[in-house]
Design a protein around this motif. Structure first.
Motif, short mmCIF file in Angstrom:
data_model
loop_
_atom_site.label_atom_id
_atom_site.label_comp_id
_atom_site.label_asym_id
_atom_site.label_seq_id
_atom_site.Cartn_x
_atom_site.Cartn_y
_atom_site.Cartn_z
N ARG A 23 0.83 -1.19 0.00
CA ARG A 23 0.00 0.00 0.00
C ARG A 23 0.87 1.25 0.00
NH1 ARG A 23 -4.05 -2.10 4.78
NH2 ARG A 23 -5.11 -3.72 3.58
N VAL A 24 0.51 2.20 -0.87
CA VAL A 24 1.22 3.46 -0.95
C VAL A 24 0.29 4.55 -0.46
CG1 VAL A 24 2.44 5.08 -2.43
CG2 VAL A 24 2.53 2.63 -2.93
N TYR A 25 0.67 5.19 0.66
CA TYR A 25 -0.16 6.20 1.28
C TYR A 25 0.53 7.56 1.21
CZ TYR A 25 -2.82 2.41 3.51
OH TYR A 25 -3.59 1.31 3.76
N ASN A 26 -0.29 8.62 1.16
CA ASN A 26 0.25 9.95 1.39
C ASN A 26 0.57 10.10 2.87
OD1 ASN A 26 0.26 10.93 -1.21
ND2 ASN A 26 -1.85 11.62 -1.11
N LEU A 27 -0.42 9.78 3.71
CA LEU A 27 -0.19 9.86 5.15
C LEU A 27 -1.09 8.83 5.83
CD1 LEU A 27 1.38 11.32 7.32
CD2 LEU A 27 -0.49 12.94 7.52
N PHE A 28 -0.55 7.62 6.03
CA PHE A 28 -1.31 6.54 6.66
C PHE A 28 -2.70 6.38 6.05
CE2 PHE A 28 1.59 7.20 10.38
CZ PHE A 28 2.17 5.96 10.30
N GLY A 29 -2.77 6.41 4.71
CA GLY A 29 -4.03 6.17 4.04
C GLY A 29 -4.84 7.41 3.74
N GLU A 30 -4.37 8.58 4.14
CA GLU A 30 -5.12 9.80 3.88
C GLU A 30 -4.86 10.30 2.47
OE1 GLU A 30 -4.04 12.47 6.97
OE2 GLU A 30 -5.11 11.38 8.51
N SER A 31 -5.83 11.03 1.91
CA SER A 31 -5.69 11.51 0.54
C SER A 31 -5.10 12.90 0.46
CB SER A 31 -7.07 11.52 -0.14
OG SER A 31 -7.96 12.36 0.56
N SER A 47 -2.60 4.49 16.07
CA SER A 47 -2.46 3.05 16.33
C SER A 47 -3.65 2.47 17.07
CB SER A 47 -1.18 2.79 17.12
OG SER A 47 -0.05 3.28 16.43
N VAL A 48 -4.22 3.23 18.01
CA VAL A 48 -5.32 2.71 18.80
C VAL A 48 -6.53 2.39 17.92
CG1 VAL A 48 -6.40 4.93 19.34
CG2 VAL A 48 -6.55 3.04 20.98
N LEU A 49 -6.64 3.05 16.78
CA LEU A 49 -7.75 2.80 15.86
C LEU A 49 -7.57 1.50 15.08
CD1 LEU A 49 -8.12 6.40 14.36
CD2 LEU A 49 -9.41 5.38 16.25
N ASP A 51 -5.94 -1.39 16.44
CA ASP A 51 -5.51 -2.42 17.37
C ASP A 51 -3.99 -2.41 17.54
OD1 ASP A 51 -6.03 -4.43 19.20
OD2 ASP A 51 -5.87 -6.04 17.72
N TRP A 52 -3.41 -1.23 17.49
CA TRP A 52 -1.97 -1.01 17.72
C TRP A 52 -1.08 -1.66 16.66
CZ3 TRP A 52 -0.71 2.64 21.19
CH2 TRP A 52 -1.69 2.99 22.12
N THR A 53 -1.66 -1.98 15.50
CA THR A 53 -0.89 -2.59 14.42
C THR A 53 -1.13 -1.82 13.13
OG1 THR A 53 -1.02 -4.79 15.40
CG2 THR A 53 -0.50 -4.68 13.05
N LEU A 54 -0.05 -1.37 12.50
CA LEU A 54 -0.13 -0.70 11.21
C LEU A 54 0.55 -1.59 10.17
CD1 LEU A 54 0.82 2.88 12.45
CD2 LEU A 54 -1.45 2.07 11.81
N ALA A 55 -0.25 -2.09 9.22
CA ALA A 55 0.26 -3.02 8.21
C ALA A 55 1.35 -2.35 7.36
CB ALA A 55 -0.88 -3.50 7.33
N VAL A 56 2.20 -3.17 6.76
CA VAL A 56 3.30 -2.64 5.94
C VAL A 56 2.74 -1.77 4.82
CG1 VAL A 56 4.98 -4.42 6.49
CG2 VAL A 56 3.40 -4.77 4.59
N HIS A 57 3.39 -0.65 4.60
CA HIS A 57 2.98 0.31 3.59
C HIS A 57 4.19 1.20 3.32
CE1 HIS A 57 2.43 2.24 7.49
NE2 HIS A 57 2.59 3.40 6.87
N ARG A 58 4.04 2.12 2.40
CA ARG A 58 5.10 3.10 2.18
C ARG A 58 4.48 4.44 1.80
NH1 ARG A 58 6.74 3.81 -3.27
NH2 ARG A 58 5.67 2.45 -4.75
N PRO A 104 0.15 -2.30 23.34
CA PRO A 104 -0.96 -1.41 23.70
C PRO A 104 -0.55 -0.41 24.79
CG PRO A 104 -1.78 -3.63 23.43
CD PRO A 104 -0.28 -3.72 23.33
N GLY A 105 -0.92 0.84 24.58
CA GLY A 105 -0.57 1.89 25.52
C GLY A 105 0.75 2.59 25.22
N THR A 106 1.43 2.18 24.17
CA THR A 106 2.70 2.82 23.81
C THR A 106 2.49 4.31 23.56
OG1 THR A 106 3.68 0.81 22.86
CG2 THR A 106 4.52 2.92 22.05
N GLN A 107 3.42 5.11 24.06
CA GLN A 107 3.36 6.56 23.87
C GLN A 107 4.60 7.04 23.14
OE1 GLN A 107 2.37 8.84 27.35
NE2 GLN A 107 1.08 7.21 28.20
N GLY A 108 4.41 8.04 22.32
CA GLY A 108 5.52 8.60 21.55
C GLY A 108 4.99 9.54 20.49
N TRP A 109 5.87 9.94 19.59
CA TRP A 109 5.54 10.96 18.60
C TRP A 109 5.90 10.47 17.20
CZ3 TRP A 109 8.53 11.94 22.99
CH2 TRP A 109 7.91 12.70 24.00
#
Length: 300
Positions: A23-31, A47-49, A51-58, A104-109
Motif C-alpha cells: 500500500r502506498v499512502y500519502n499519510l497513513f491512508g489519507e488523501s 495506532s489505537v484505531l 488495534d496497535w498494528t499498522l500493516a506494511v505500507h510506504r 498497547p498503551g505505547t506513547q511517543g511521537w
C-alpha cells in the motif's frame, strides 16, 4: 511513481517485474497532500484505531521520524523486524516499506516531513541525505526528545512565524537524527553506500540538467547496470525512478511555493514542451500541474 510516468519519461526503458502489492499512502491512508509544513501526531492517536498494528505500507513523498517515549513493540523495515524500546528513534525514508506492531498503551511521537521540505533543508555537500536514506532504529537523545516536543508545541499553536519555526526545528531534527544514524553505523560503511551518497550528491547538482542514468553512471565511473544495483540496494528503486522522483519533487515545490506559470516551471525543469511536462507530471502524481495547484487552493 506510477509506471506510466516512466513510459512517458523514458520509452526505451524495459518494464520492471511486477512487485508485491504494498500500500502506498500519502499519510497513513489519507488523501491529503502537503497538508502543512510538517504533520505531527502521537503514536497512540493512529495506532489505537487499528488495534496497535499498522500493516506494511510506504509513503511516496514523505519522510517520517518516530520517537518512542514509553512502551515499545516491533517495526518492520523493508522486510527486517526490529524490536522497539523506549527512547528509540525510527527513521523511515521516502518510499521505504514499513509497518508497526506496538504494545498497547505505547506513547511517543510521529513527525512527518514532505520530501519538498527535506529538499530545501538538505545540502548535498553536507552528507545528511545519504545518512537519512536508510530505514533504521537507533538510540534517541535528550536533545532529540526536546526538539520533538518543541516541534509538536509549535505545530499545535497558531503563533506568528509558525511556518518558519517549523521549518527550522524540522531541519534541526533531521540533522540530529542523521547524527544518531551515523554514530551507530560508524565504521560499517561500504563501497556501495558510498557510491549511493555520491549519486545523491550528483543528483542534487544535475537534476535540472536532465542527466540520464548513463550520465550519472559515467560521472561515477561505473556502468548503468552497476548504478541500478546500488540504488536498488539503498532504496529498493531504480536509478531512473529516483531521477524522475527528484524532478517531480522540484516541480511540486515550484507549484506549491511559487506563483510561476506552469509553462515557466516546465522550461526551468528542462522540458521543451510544457504539454509534455504536464503529461509526465500527471502520470507520476495522478493530477495535472494545474489540477494539483487548484487542489491546494480548494479548487479556486
Amino acid at each position: 511513481m506510477e509506471r506510466s510516468a516512466f513510459v512517458l519519461y523514458n520509452s526505451n526503458m524495459r518494464a520492471a517485474a511486477p512487485a508485491p502489492a504494498i500500500r502506498v499512502y500519502n499519510l497513513f491512508g489519507e488523501s491529503g497532500d502537503l497538508p502543512d509544513v510538517v504533520h505531527c501526531e502521537t503514536i497512540a492517536s493512529r495506532s489505537v484505531l487499528h488495534d496497535w498494528t499498522l500493516a506494511v505500507h510506504r509513503h511516496a513523498r514523505l519522510h517520517q521520524v518516530l520517537l518512542i517515549e514509553r512502551g515499545g513493540g516491533e517495526a518492520t523495515l523493508d522486510g527486517r523486524v526490529v524490536p522497539l524500546r523506549p527512547m528509540q528513534i525510527v527513521n523511515v525514508p521516502v518510499g521505504h516499506v514499513h509497518g508497526f506492531r506496538f504494545v498497547p498503551g505505547t506513547q511517543g511521537w510521529v513527525l512527518t516531513i514532505a520530501a519538498e521540505i527535506l529538499d530545501e533543508a538538505l545540502l548535498a555537500a553536507e552528507g545528511l541525505r545519504g545518512a537519512l536514506s536508510r530505514s533504521a532504529v537507533v538510540r534517541g537523545t535528550p536533545q532529540i526528545r526536546a526538539t520533538m516536543k518543541q516541534i509538536f508545541a509549535e505545530h499545535a499553536a497558531c503563533n506568528f512565524g509558525r511556518a518558519h519555526l517549523l521549518r527550522a526545528l524540522s531541519a534541526a531534527m533531521i540533522g540530529l537524527v542523521a547524527r544518531a544514524l551515523v554514530g551507530e553505523s560508524s565504521g560499517n560503511g561500504t563501497a556501495e553506500s558510498g557510491l549511493f551518497r555520491r549519486f545523491e550528491a550528483l543528483l542534487e547538482m544535475h537534476h535540472l540538467q536532465r542527466w540520464s542514468v548513463a550520465d550519472y553512471a559515467k560521472a561515477l565511473a561505473i556502468t548503468p547496470t552497476h548504478l541500478n544495483r546500488v540504488t536498488r540496494t539503498a532504496t529498493g528503486d531504480t536509478a531512473s525512478h529516483l531521477i524522475l522522483n527528484r524532478l517531480i519533487r522540484e516541480a511540486r515545490r515550484n507549484l506549491v511555493y511559487t506563483n510561476l506559470p506552469v509553462s515557466t516551471i516546465a522550461y526551468a525543469l528542462g522540458f521543451e514542451d510544457p504539454a509534455y511536462f504536464s503529461r509526465v507530471y500527471a502520470a507520476a502524481t495522478g493530477l495535472s500541474p494545474r489540477a494539483f495547484r487548484a487542489q491546494l487552493h480548494g479548487g479556486e
